[in-house]
Design an enzyme around this catalytic site. Structure first.
Site, PDB file in Angstrom:
ATOM      1  N   GLN A   5     -54.663 -12.732 -13.453  1.00 50.30           N
ATOM      2  CA  GLN A   5     -54.835 -11.386 -12.918  1.00 50.30           C
ATOM      3  C   GLN A   5     -53.479 -10.698 -12.870  1.00 50.30           C
ATOM      4  O   GLN A   5     -52.522 -11.252 -12.378  1.00 50.30           O
ATOM      5  CB  GLN A   5     -55.416 -11.435 -11.498  1.00 50.30           C
ATOM      6  CG  GLN A   5     -55.600 -10.051 -10.895  1.00 50.30           C
ATOM      7  CD  GLN A   5     -56.110 -10.085  -9.469  1.00 50.30           C
ATOM      8  OE1 GLN A   5     -55.630  -9.345  -8.641  1.00 50.30           O
ATOM      9  NE2 GLN A   5     -57.093 -10.927  -9.180  1.00 50.30           N
ATOM     10  N   TYR A   6     -53.426  -9.488 -13.388  1.00 48.37           N
ATOM     11  CA  TYR A   6     -52.194  -8.714 -13.330  1.00 48.37           C
ATOM     12  C   TYR A   6     -52.083  -8.080 -11.949  1.00 48.37           C
ATOM     13  O   TYR A   6     -52.887  -7.244 -11.582  1.00 48.37           O
ATOM     14  CB  TYR A   6     -52.196  -7.595 -14.368  1.00 48.37           C
ATOM     15  CG  TYR A   6     -52.097  -8.029 -15.812  1.00 48.37           C
ATOM     16  CD1 TYR A   6     -52.220  -9.359 -16.191  1.00 48.37           C
ATOM     17  CD2 TYR A   6     -51.908  -7.089 -16.814  1.00 48.37           C
ATOM     18  CE1 TYR A   6     -52.141  -9.731 -17.521  1.00 48.37           C
ATOM     19  CE2 TYR A   6     -51.824  -7.451 -18.155  1.00 48.37           C
ATOM     20  CZ  TYR A   6     -51.951  -8.776 -18.503  1.00 48.37           C
ATOM     21  OH  TYR A   6     -51.877  -9.136 -19.822  1.00 48.37           O
ATOM     22  N   ASP A   7     -51.104  -8.470 -11.209  1.00 57.27           N
ATOM     23  CA  ASP A   7     -50.776  -7.936  -9.891  1.00 57.27           C
ATOM     24  C   ASP A   7     -51.955  -7.309  -9.150  1.00 57.27           C
ATOM     25  O   ASP A   7     -52.357  -6.186  -9.419  1.00 57.27           O
ATOM     26  CB  ASP A   7     -49.669  -6.898 -10.006  1.00 57.27           C
ATOM     27  CG  ASP A   7     -49.108  -6.550  -8.635  1.00 57.27           C
ATOM     28  OD1 ASP A   7     -49.635  -7.044  -7.632  1.00 57.27           O
ATOM     29  OD2 ASP A   7     -48.141  -5.783  -8.579  1.00 57.27           O
TER      30      ASP A   7
END
Length: 491
Positions: A288-290
């Site tokens: 997951q990106y941030d």
């Protein structure tokens, strides 16, 4: 007379410092890259690269021959063509939290590498990201570069909104994303003109041909692929690790990457990448990106939006007017409660309550007239507690009226209505970029509508609210159970 209010719904420019942290945030307003989220540029809905398979094979051979992967035949992962463009594919079943990559720092591209390179003494005074951008461009032009196999798999462009055409940008008319995108483009162009004048033109033997488009390409690569806020590293490209893609199905908050020592028998510092969930052989590995990044930020950085509703956010810019006669006192109170400066930013998330500090701050901004006594020093330690509750009808009416006017003004700037956007969404068959634009503008309008609805309901309750003077009288025992004033009769 009540103080005037300074509200703004436009996104302020977040490009005032040289701090590099991948990717822009509307929450933190004064950094070049604002929250961490270090990954690929590709749109989830459409590949942003047409990298041919031979280039991927060459890159994999290079990675293995350089010793990054110690045993090619038993490697747990391998790069490959995936719907997003390029990605990492499991070559066996991989357990949750298992380390899948450990890449030594000699294979990183960062300011330290640039400083020790041939161009190091010419770029030492530049912003770190600018020096790395120039290094990338110089190495890209050198067919014999050590990094050639890596540079060949990088996309020629991304779906980031900074690369959208004017026609595509017209689809996000009125959005905060548009104003931020234009701010980024202006910032990067200005940086290019500066570095062209100071470094490129005086050193043509090192930088024979670098255009503005080239510089934007390097900027886009760094903003989308560079890792930051790692131990001792504020900006680092990690070949192979940066191929890992984002999935909204990954909900774990665990950080999947870190920098660590190489162990007892090694002095290498390693970039370590782990899987947040278990993965079957043949499946793509995702992270997951941030989790704290909004969809507008994802669109700006990578050119896609996430399906999670809590990714939809809108930033209200609120501030104390320079002409406010109580400016100094209000700034002191705001700062002592964690809101530094004349301007404060509040992110409103779709479907969630207003930020807790927002109404107290608004009451502070609007404080004036007969309510100004709360700014006196005797109240200084307790004033924020008073501001958490309504102060007076005049104060509460003012912030409600201005907030609703602000929402109305912002909504009028969009070219389409919520109903029109929803109809388009239902129709389907949207291009990837139009789908992003539609998602962003629809979410922003729904949030503005949500704010307006909350404040409208509050306006209807103004006569029923308890204000400071009533609370004070109760505290002094001067108001009875039936809300009547108690008069003391002389004996």
């Amino acid at each position: 007379m009540a103080s005037s209010l300074f509200f703004s719904v436009s996104s302020s420019s977040p490009f005032l410092s040289s701090t590099i942290k991948p990717h822009f945030s509307q929450t933190t307003k004064h950094n070049l890259y604002l929250k961490t989220s270090p990954f690929t540029v590709k749109s989830i809905s459409s590949p942003a690269t047409n990298t041919p398979l031979p280039s991927v094979d060459n890159f994999w051979d290079w990675i293995c021959n350089q010793g990054v992967i110690s045993n090619k035949s038993s490697a747990g992962i391998k790069p490959g063509i995936v719907p997003e463009g390029l990605g990492l594919i499991a070559q066996r079943d991989i357990s949750r939290n298992e380390v899948i990559l450990e890449i030594p720092n000699k294979f990183w591209i960062n300011p330290d590498l640039v400083a020790s390179s041939e161009i190091g003494k010419f770029v030492g005074g530049l912003k770190p990201w600018v020096s790395v951008a120039l290094f990338l461009l110089r190495e890209k032009a050198n067919k014999d570069s050590k990094w050639a196999s890596y540079l060949q798999i990088l996309p020629e462009k991304t779906d980031s909104t900074i690369f959208w055409s004017e026609e595509e940008l017209s689809e996000i008319q009125g959005t905060q994303l548009l104003s931020t995108t234009l701010g980024v483009k202006e910032y990067v162009h200005r940086e290019f003109l500066n570095v062209e004048r100071e470094v490129i033109l005086p050193n043509k033997h090192l930088f024979p041909s670098i255009t503005s488009d080239d510089f934007f390409w390097a900027f886009g690569i760094l903003r989308s692929r560079a890792f930051s806020r790692l131990r001792g590293q504020d900006l680092v490209l990690v070949p192979l690790a940066d191929l890992i893609n984002h999935s909204s199905s990954i909900t774990t908050e665990n950080v999947a990457w870190e920098i660590k020592g190489g162990g007892i028998f090694s002095r290498d510092v390693l970039f370590s990448l782990r899987t947040p969930v278990s993965v079957k052989s043949g499946e793509q590995i995702y992270i997951q990106y941030d989790a704290g990044k909004s969809n507008a930020e994802l669109a700006l950085d990578y050119g896609f939006v996430d399906s999670r509703p809590d990714r939809n956010a809108y930033t209200l810019t609120l501030g104390i007017s320079d002409s406010d006669p109580f400016l100094g006192d209000k700034l002191d109170i705001a700062e002592s409660n964690g809101l530094v400066g004349e301007t404060a930013y509040f992110d409103i998330v779709l479907g969630q309550p207003l930020p807790p500090a927002m109404l107290p701050y608004l009451r502070l901004v609007a404080l004036g007239g007969q309510d100004a006594f709360l700014l006196e020093s005797v109240f200084r330690n307790a004033v924020w507690g008073h501001l958490e509750l309504p102060i007076s009808p005049t104060n509460e009416e003012l912030i409600c009226r201005v907030l609703r006017e602000t929402c109305k003004t912002a909504l009028s700037k969009y070219a389409t209505t919520i109903e029109e956007d929803e109809k388009l969404l239902e129709g389907g068959n949207l291009s990837p970029r139009l789908a992003v634009a539609l998602g962003i503008r629809l979410a922003e309008k729904k949030i503005l509508q949500q704010i307006d609805e909350v404040i409208r309901n509050r306006e209807l309750e103004l006569d029923e609210l308890e204000y400071y003077q009533e609370r004070r009288l109760k505290d002094l025992g001067l108001v009875g159970d039936q809300e009547d004033i108690i008069f003391w009769e002389p004996k």
